[in-house]
Motif scaffolding. Structure first.
Motif, short mmCIF file in Angstrom:
data_model
loop_
_atom_site.label_atom_id
_atom_site.label_comp_id
_atom_site.label_asym_id
_atom_site.label_seq_id
_atom_site.Cartn_x
_atom_site.Cartn_y
_atom_site.Cartn_z
N THR A 1 -2.27 -16.01 1.47
CA THR A 1 -2.56 -14.98 2.99
C THR A 1 -1.12 -15.20 3.32
O THR A 1 -1.48 -14.38 4.46
CB THR A 1 -4.24 -14.98 3.62
OG1 THR A 1 -4.00 -16.14 4.24
CG2 THR A 1 -4.98 -14.48 2.84
N LYS A 2 -0.84 -16.03 3.79
CA LYS A 2 0.20 -16.29 4.68
C LYS A 2 1.78 -17.13 3.17
O LYS A 2 1.43 -17.97 2.77
CB LYS A 2 0.07 -17.18 5.82
CG LYS A 2 -0.63 -18.20 5.36
CD LYS A 2 -0.61 -18.68 7.19
CE LYS A 2 -1.40 -20.37 6.49
NZ LYS A 2 -1.73 -20.20 8.06
N ASP B 1 1.05 -0.78 0.00
CA ASP B 1 0.10 -0.17 0.28
C ASP B 1 0.61 1.18 0.06
O ASP B 1 1.73 1.92 1.13
CB ASP B 1 -1.12 -0.21 1.28
CG ASP B 1 -1.52 0.98 1.30
OD1 ASP B 1 -3.34 1.10 0.16
OD2 ASP B 1 -1.38 2.66 2.27
N VAL C 1 2.26 -14.37 7.91
CA VAL C 1 0.81 -13.78 7.40
C VAL C 1 1.23 -11.67 6.74
O VAL C 1 1.83 -11.72 7.45
CB VAL C 1 -0.51 -13.18 8.88
CG1 VAL C 1 -0.98 -12.60 7.83
CG2 VAL C 1 -0.65 -15.22 9.09
N LYS D 1 -0.12 -5.85 1.22
CA LYS D 1 -1.61 -5.55 1.03
C LYS D 1 -2.26 -7.32 1.76
O LYS D 1 -1.18 -8.27 1.78
CB LYS D 1 -1.67 -5.35 0.45
CG LYS D 1 -2.02 -4.28 -1.33
CD LYS D 1 -2.53 -4.29 -2.28
CE LYS D 1 -2.03 -2.72 -2.70
NZ LYS D 1 -2.63 -2.80 -4.80
N ARG D 2 -3.17 -7.37 1.98
CA ARG D 2 -3.74 -9.17 2.31
C ARG D 2 -2.86 -10.20 1.49
O ARG D 2 -2.99 -11.45 2.08
CB ARG D 2 -5.02 -9.25 2.25
CG ARG D 2 -5.56 -10.06 2.57
CD ARG D 2 -7.36 -10.45 3.05
NE ARG D 2 -8.35 -11.36 3.41
CZ ARG D 2 -8.09 -12.68 3.23
NH1 ARG D 2 -8.05 -12.27 1.17
NH2 ARG D 2 -9.02 -13.50 3.49
N THR D 3 -3.02 -9.92 -0.16
CA THR D 3 -2.71 -11.50 -0.88
C THR D 3 -1.44 -11.34 -1.40
O THR D 3 -0.92 -10.58 -2.23
CB THR D 3 -4.34 -11.49 -1.76
OG1 THR D 3 -5.61 -11.36 -1.12
CG2 THR D 3 -4.38 -12.22 -2.31
N GLU E 1 -1.20 -9.68 5.19
CA GLU E 1 -1.34 -8.13 5.48
C GLU E 1 -1.21 -7.46 6.39
O GLU E 1 -1.16 -8.47 8.02
CB GLU E 1 -3.32 -8.57 5.81
CG GLU E 1 -4.33 -7.80 6.20
CD GLU E 1 -5.60 -7.71 5.69
OE1 GLU E 1 -6.76 -6.65 5.56
OE2 GLU E 1 -5.71 -9.03 6.29
N GLY E 2 -0.70 -6.61 6.38
CA GLY E 2 -0.48 -5.03 7.95
C GLY E 2 0.74 -5.15 8.64
O GLY E 2 1.01 -3.98 9.30
#
Length: 347
Positions: free
Chosen positions: A263-264, A241, A271, A248-250, A273-274
């Motif tokens: 996702t991981k 981002d 993981v 991002k998540r994916t 995302e974030g």
């Protein structure tokens, strides 16, 4: 997508997330009409449920237009980017942080510390690298062909095992032209994702002759034991981002290697995302500085994050845009990319 590749066809057919047949047919017809080319690229990613803005993704014809545009590219600049030795020397001269160049070879001619050796035997080659390890103080040396992309032909020599490795692969060095650099040490936060490769950021820039700007970014991550992070070698790619530097998540993998969305990380369970990319702002500042020093209109930069800060691995005048397109979510919707497309068509 190449229909002669049964592996990619199988991935498409087995994907439970694809749109229904009628919708696929309609969207393919729309792209065929608007893009003026058979949209086989649709079957690499755009067939998936949830992708509503399928017209915002670059077609192969549009990618070729970008890569071949004389309004964006000048040979005086791309010659610096294309040859990794030129790039390393130019960055060193202009104080652009990049892995330290410790030597190079042109076939059997080997160079370091302003000296030249003619080498044809692996024993003498081992002595040459022993000298490089001693003079650099590095525990490993990364070897890259001067003009190949996508991680092709790259490998690492470790101080503890380099003699055995050269006995197996030394002939590959004699048969080509390479640069030898210190191996970048990866930031421990990036190491936690996957530690066997240097996981680099790919950051796209546009330079209009006066101002450089960042268009998009993603991170490439190695997988399956590979020491390179390239998507063309089976690695994953995850969007970032902008301008926060948060993943991002994916994550995605090329269909050539089975495709899939993650996702991981499949090896480490990390993981995505974030996750905050460390030193992301500094990485952006580094590529903007490089874009002003090498004022090609369009460049994809590869940046490693080290404990001491970001370092520029290379710049590509013809970056593989599929990964940027997927991770951004349709580059043609990007305001900066719209400037690129306007520059391409300008008289």
């Amino acid at each position: 997508m190449h229909f002669q590749d049964p592996g990619r066809i199988k991935v498409f057919l087995k994907d439970a997330q694809k749109k229904n047949v009628l919708r696929i047919f309609k969207e393919v017809l729309v792209l065929w009409t608007t893009k003026k080319e058979v949209p086989l690229y649709y079957f690499k990613h755009l067939y998936k449920n949830g992708i509503e803005n399928y017209r915002d993704y670059l077609s192969p014809g549009e990618v070729r237009t970008i890569h071949g545009s004389p309004n964006l590219h000048k040979s005086e600049y791309t010659s610096i980017l294309h040859n990794k030795l030129n790039f390393a020397l130019y960055c060193e001269r202009n104080a652009i942080r990049t892995p330290e160049l410790v030597g190079h070879n042109f076939g059997g001619s080997f160079f370091a510390d302003k000296e030249r050796w003619q080498i044809s035997q692996t024993g003498a080659l081992a002595a040459y690298f022993e000298r490089l390890f001693a003079s650099s103080g590095s525990d490993s040396i990364f070897i890259r062909p001067l003009a190949l992309n996508g991680g092709q032909g790259c490998f690492r020599l470790d101080r503890s095992t380099y003699k055995e490795a050269l006995a197996r692969t030394g002939r590959n060095i004699f048969s080509g032209d390479h640069i030898f650099t210190e191996t970048s040490q990866q930031h421990n936060a990036i190491d936690a994702i996957y530690a066997k490769s240097i996981n680099t950021l790919r950051i796209l820039t546009y330079f209009d002759g006066e101002k450089a700007e960042i268009l998009s970014s993603f991170i490439r991550i190695g997988a399956g034991g590979s020491i390179v992070d390239n998507g063309s070698s089976g690695g994953l790619f995850v969007g970032i981002d902008d301008p926060t530097g948060i993943l991002k998540r994916t994550g995605y993998r090329d269909m050539k290697f089975g495709g899939g969305e993650f996702t991981k990380h499949p090896d480490t369970g990390f993981v995505f995302e974030g996750f905050q990319i460390p030193l992301f702002r500094e990485a952006c500042e580094l590529v903007l500085k490089a874009a002003r020093h090498i004022p090609n209109g369009f460049i994809g930069w590869d940046v490693a994050i080290t404990p001491e800060g970001p370092t520029l691995i290379e710049g590509n005048e013809d970056p593989h845009l599929f990964m940027s397109d997927v991770t951004y979510g349709g580059l043609l919707a990007n305001p900066g990319m719209q400037k690129v497309m306007a520059a391409v068509t300008a008289p």
